[in-house]
Design a protein around this motif. Structure first.
Motif, mmCIF file in Angstrom:
data_model
loop_
_atom_site.group_PDB
_atom_site.id
_atom_site.type_symbol
_atom_site.label_atom_id
_atom_site.label_comp_id
_atom_site.label_asym_id
_atom_site.label_seq_id
_atom_site.Cartn_x
_atom_site.Cartn_y
_atom_site.Cartn_z
ATOM 1 N N GLN A 179 0.868 -1.178 0.000
ATOM 2 C CA GLN A 179 0.000 0.000 0.000
ATOM 3 C C GLN A 179 0.896 1.216 0.000
ATOM 4 O O GLN A 179 1.011 1.926 0.980
ATOM 5 C CB GLN A 179 -0.919 -0.033 1.219
ATOM 6 N N CYS A 180 1.574 1.402 -1.131
ATOM 7 C CA CYS A 180 2.555 2.492 -1.199
ATOM 8 C C CYS A 180 2.875 2.768 -2.650
ATOM 9 O O CYS A 180 2.929 1.843 -3.460
ATOM 10 C CB CYS A 180 3.823 2.067 -0.457
ATOM 11 N N ARG A 209 8.440 -1.284 -3.055
ATOM 12 C CA ARG A 209 8.161 -1.480 -1.634
ATOM 13 C C ARG A 209 8.171 -2.951 -1.200
ATOM 14 O O ARG A 209 8.586 -3.277 -0.098
ATOM 15 C CB ARG A 209 6.811 -0.862 -1.278
ATOM 16 N N ILE A 238 -4.349 6.441 5.061
ATOM 17 C CA ILE A 238 -3.233 7.333 5.396
ATOM 18 C C ILE A 238 -3.569 8.092 6.675
ATOM 19 O O ILE A 238 -4.570 8.813 6.710
ATOM 20 C CB ILE A 238 -2.984 8.309 4.232
ATOM 21 N N VAL A 255 3.540 10.417 9.394
ATOM 22 C CA VAL A 255 3.348 10.539 7.952
ATOM 23 C C VAL A 255 3.333 12.024 7.628
ATOM 24 O O VAL A 255 2.784 12.820 8.394
ATOM 25 C CB VAL A 255 1.996 9.877 7.571
ATOM 26 N N ASP A 289 2.992 4.404 10.959
ATOM 27 C CA ASP A 289 1.597 4.806 10.712
ATOM 28 C C ASP A 289 0.748 4.765 11.980
ATOM 29 O O ASP A 289 -0.181 5.566 12.128
ATOM 30 C CB ASP A 289 0.955 3.864 9.672
ATOM 31 N N GLY A 341 3.295 10.556 2.647
ATOM 32 C CA GLY A 341 4.522 9.744 2.653
ATOM 33 C C GLY A 341 4.970 9.445 4.077
ATOM 34 O O GLY A 341 5.061 10.347 4.908
#
Ligand SMILES: Cc1cc2nc3c(=O)[nH]c(=O)nc-3n(C[C@H](O)[C@H](O)[C@H](O)COP(=O)(O)OP(=O)(O)OC[C@H]3O[C@@H](n4cnc5c(N)ncnc54)[C@H](O)[C@@H]3O)c2cc1C
Length: 357
Positions: free
Chosen positions: A37-38, A86, A229, A251, A246, A257
């Motif tokens: 998830q990036c 990733r 996010i 972030v 996270d 990011g």
């Protein structure tokens, strides 16, 4: 023993930083980096640190093309960027962590009973003594729930991978005016990761964006990921428990990011076991960046598509100013604000921008 919950980048990098201690990392999945998830976009500076553990670079990025519905501008900032793979990064980091720590995959942290950590490992319930817990278990952190930490606000993200007619494989594309945050296309070999971030349901935004991108999107969707996010740092230390990554809202609030802020937090683990000092030093380092970053994220909510059309028109005339900006440090924008306030002529937009001061 230090129990690290989560074998993502925050967990693995913490285990590496704490290599002189007795550390166990538990990861609920059978490998790290799944599901991805990036978008994998990080600054060169961030990549230089991560490269020590993983040669995960896919593309070099020299700048970005910013779009509004009816305008665009190509800009280059102060620092270059890199797109990383990733899956590979997470796998290599966990492998490195396993050189120093006991890594238990397919092991889920469930909670704490009578002072012991309760885990489910390969179908069996086990109990573990611990001295410290580090919750590196992502945006929906169980550690955060169990120990009643505050939760960051959460935005939704939707990302697809597909063939895409990129402007150039060393330029990312950022789309404003489609959601209350932004959307992006990141070149990734002959593909691109196209993503939307929004405080609302991202699916209609994705449909709108794909319609707007039209024939530049080629073929079918090869991968689809829904993610979240966290926006806004929380108080991340309580007694012998700390959150990182996270789970703590580490972030950048204006880009989503997380990798750079994780590196910053891991750097502060040199103060372990003084967790309060870890938190104090992290906040000291990044307070201004969170403050400016949060204001920028708020600005996204207030600007209308036509405001972006106008601002991008302004940026076309003064593109050289972008050279002053550092993607990891939004405070670099502050010294440009007086100038920007002079250049921008529309009163309505000026009022919104002045909230940054
Ligand atoms: C669509 C999208 C695009 C993004 N793009 C970028 C980008 O371009 N650049 C960037 O820097 N950042 C980006 N990010 C953010 C970045 O991916 C995250 O900040 C980063 O992955 C956070 O790392 P983490 O280790 O804290 O959490 P995670 O990567 O979520 O890792 C948490 C780990 O904990 C494990 N876990 C969870 N619960 C338990 C449990 N109870 N027991 C055991 N294990 C558990 C999970 O399986 C997982 O492996 C993006 C995020 C999204 C959603």
């Amino acid at each position: 023993m230090i129990l690290i919950v989560g074998g993502g980048p925050a967990g693995s990098l913490s285990a590496i930083a704490l290599k002189n201690y007795d550390v166990t990392v538990v990861e609920e999945h059978s490998s790290a980096g799944f599901p991805v998830q990036c978008a994998g976009l990080i600054s060169e500076r961030c990549y230089r640190e991560l490269k020590k553990f993983s040669d995960c670079k896919v593309n070099d990025i020299r700048g970005a093309v910013f779009f509004s519905p009816n305008n665009s501008v190509e800009l280059e900032g102060k620092v270059g960027a890199v797109v990383v793979e990733r899956k590979l990064l997470d796998r290599d980091l966990l492998a490195k962590a396993s050189e120093y720590a006991n890594v238990m995959i397919k092991t889920k942290f469930l909670g704490v009973e009578k002072g012991k950590a309760v885990l489910r490992s390969m179908g069996k319930k086990i109990e573990l003594d611990y001295d410290y817990i580090i919750g590196a278990d992502g945006v929906y952190s169980t550690v955060s729930n169990v120990f009643n930490f505050k939760k960051p606000e959460v935005y939704s993200a939707l990302q697809i991978t597909c063939r895409f007619e990129c402007i150039s494989d060393d330029l990312v594309e950022i789309y404003f005016g489609f959601s209350d945050y932004f959307c992006y296309a990141i070149p990734f070999d002959e593909f691109a990761k196209i993503g939307v971030i929004s405080s609302q349901n991202p699916m209609p935004v994705m449909r709108r964006l794909l319609r707007w991108l039209g024939k530049r999107v080629k073929g079918s969707v090869l991968e689809l990921n829904a993610g979240a996010i966290p926006i806004g740092l929380v108080d991340f230390v309580k007694d012998r428990v700390m959150l990182i990554g996270d789970s703590a809202g580490m972030v950048k609030p204006y880009t989503g990011g997380g990798l750079y802020y994780i590196l910053k937090a891991v750097e502060k683990l040199k103060h372990f076991p003084n967790l309060k000092k870890v938190q104090k030093e992290y906040v000291k380092d990044l307070r201004i960046e969170y403050k400016v970053g949060t204001k920028i994220a708020k600005l996204y909510r207030t600007l209308e598509p036509e405001d972006y059309d106008y601002l991008i028109g302004v940026a076309r005339e003064h593109g050289d100013l972008a050279r002053e900006l550092d993607m990891d440090r939004p405070s670099t924008l502050l010294k440009l604000i007086p100038l920007i306030l002079k250049i921008v002529k529309r009163r309505k937009i000026l009022m919104k921008l002045s909230s940054l001061l």
